[in-house]
Design an enzyme around this catalytic site. Structure first.
Site, short mmCIF file in Angstrom:
data_model
loop_
_atom_site.label_atom_id
_atom_site.label_comp_id
_atom_site.label_asym_id
_atom_site.label_seq_id
_atom_site.Cartn_x
_atom_site.Cartn_y
_atom_site.Cartn_z
N GLU A 38 -87.87 -16.06 36.79
CA GLU A 38 -87.29 -15.28 37.90
C GLU A 38 -85.77 -15.46 37.95
O GLU A 38 -85.14 -15.13 38.95
CB GLU A 38 -87.91 -15.74 39.22
CG GLU A 38 -89.40 -15.55 39.32
CD GLU A 38 -89.79 -14.09 39.35
OE1 GLU A 38 -90.63 -13.67 38.54
OE2 GLU A 38 -89.22 -13.34 40.16
N ARG A 66 -68.20 -2.87 19.39
CA ARG A 66 -67.87 -1.63 18.69
C ARG A 66 -66.47 -1.12 19.05
O ARG A 66 -65.89 -0.30 18.34
CB ARG A 66 -68.89 -0.53 18.94
CG ARG A 66 -68.93 -0.01 20.36
CD ARG A 66 -70.08 0.95 20.56
NE ARG A 66 -69.89 2.19 19.83
CZ ARG A 66 -69.17 3.22 20.28
NH1 ARG A 66 -68.53 3.14 21.44
NH2 ARG A 66 -69.06 4.33 19.57
N ASP A 77 -66.36 8.89 22.54
CA ASP A 77 -67.65 8.48 23.08
C ASP A 77 -67.97 9.22 24.36
O ASP A 77 -67.06 9.64 25.07
CB ASP A 77 -67.57 6.99 23.50
CG ASP A 77 -67.79 6.07 22.33
OD1 ASP A 77 -68.23 6.54 21.29
OD2 ASP A 77 -67.48 4.89 22.49
N1 LIG Z 1 -83.32 -12.50 36.93
C1 LIG Z 1 -84.36 -12.07 37.12
C2 LIG Z 1 -85.64 -11.53 37.39
C3 LIG Z 1 -85.91 -11.32 38.72
C4 LIG Z 1 -87.13 -10.82 39.06
C5 LIG Z 1 -88.08 -10.55 38.11
C6 LIG Z 1 -87.81 -10.74 36.77
C7 LIG Z 1 -86.59 -11.23 36.40
C8 LIG Z 1 -86.45 -11.37 34.91
N2 LIG Z 1 -85.20 -11.88 34.40
C9 LIG Z 1 -84.98 -13.19 34.15
C10 LIG Z 1 -83.70 -13.32 33.63
C11 LIG Z 1 -83.15 -12.02 33.54
C12 LIG Z 1 -81.92 -11.53 33.12
C13 LIG Z 1 -81.65 -10.18 33.21
C14 LIG Z 1 -82.61 -9.32 33.74
C15 LIG Z 1 -82.29 -7.89 33.92
C16 LIG Z 1 -81.05 -7.30 33.88
C17 LIG Z 1 -81.25 -5.95 34.18
N3 LIG Z 1 -80.30 -4.95 34.26
N4 LIG Z 1 -82.55 -5.78 34.38
N5 LIG Z 1 -83.20 -6.97 34.23
C18 LIG Z 1 -83.85 -9.79 34.14
C19 LIG Z 1 -84.12 -11.14 34.05
#
Ligand SMILES: N#Cc1ccccc1Cn1ccc2ccc(-c3cc(N)[nH]n3)cc21
Length: 228
Positions: free
Chosen positions: A112, A154, A169
């Site tokens: 999380e 890039r 781009d």
């Molecule tokens: N944090 C969190 C989280 C909170 C709730 C449920 C699942 C997660 C999973 N998670 C753990 C690490 C992490 C890193 C980046 C993302 C991320 C970035 C974008 N733009 N979408 N997801 C998710 C990540």
């Protein structure tokens, strides 16, 4: 540019050593260091996560592991980037700014996320940016890092064969890129627009601008400049 990436799945980052990014590394334009967070664990189980205070689903990544890791791999002059769904949106402007950085360290969370005190403690010593690549939730930060590193590297001189590529781009002028075509001139009954098959470059430039505006108006009106 030096790039450091910390993850509990460092092999997830191997795609960054392939293709154009791999060539940039081979040519010394970019240096990529990947680190296994478990190398900073201090128990026989190599635990990196624990239950969240206040309850709630899932697990949170331990500050007692992340802290010593970042102390070792993230120097004071580096930019520390923490991908998170709760972050500031990553945009082409972010990529442009990061492309001028000497050293960026990415902290890939899982579960999380990472105990907030890791970010708060690091911010006393280094510049920290918590960044999102879109309004969706991934399983961890690694895929976000690969996307952001591609978009950033890039833009570094010498990485793209054709220097002007990234100047045309999508987003480089704030609009979406219009359609592209190559040979044959007719394919399955579909023709390349006549203006592109001619030699009038001024007309072609005008046509491309019109196509960009039309596509942006249809797909991303939020990107349109006020007068359009
Ligand atoms: N944090 C969190 C989280 C909170 C709730 C449920 C699942 C997660 C999973 N998670 C753990 C690490 C992490 C890193 C980046 C993302 C991320 C970035 C974008 N733009 N979408 N997801 C998710 C990540």
């Amino acid at each position: 540019m030096r790039i450091g990436v910390v993850s509990i799945f460092p092999s997830y980052l191997e795609p960054m050593r392939m293709a154009l990014l791999g060539k940039a590394i081979d040519r010394g334009i970019v240096a990529l260091d990947t680190y296994d967070l478990r190398d900073w664990t201090h128990d026989v189980h190599r635990a990196v996560d624990d239950s969240p205070y206040g309850g709630g689903p899932g697990m949170v990544m331990k500050p007692t592991v992340w802290g010593p890791c970042l102390d070792d791999v993230c120097p004071d002059d580096a930019l520390l980037v923490v991908p998170t769904p709760a972050g500031v949106p990553f945009t082409q402007a972010t990529a442009q700014a990061w492309s001028r950085e000497k050293h960026i360290v990415f902290a890939c969370g899982r579960y999380e996320g990472i105990d907030q005190r890791v970010i708060d403690d690091a911010a006393k010593r280094v510049r920290v940016q918590e960044v999102s690549i879109g309004d969706f939730v991934l399983i961890g930060g690694e895929v976000a890092v690969i996307a952001m590193v591609e978009a950033t590297v890039r833009l570094i001189d010498g990485v793209l064969g054709n220097a002007s590529s990234h100047q045309q781009d999508s987003f480089s002028d704030g609009l979406l890129e219009g359609p592209s075509y190559t040979r044959p001139p007719v394919w399955r009954g579909l023709e390349v627009p006549e203006v592109l098959r001619g030699g009038d470059h001024a007309k072609q430039q005008q046509w491309r601008r019109e196509q960009s505006l039309a596509r942006t108006r249809e797909r991303r009106p939020d990107l349109l400049p006020p007068e359009q």
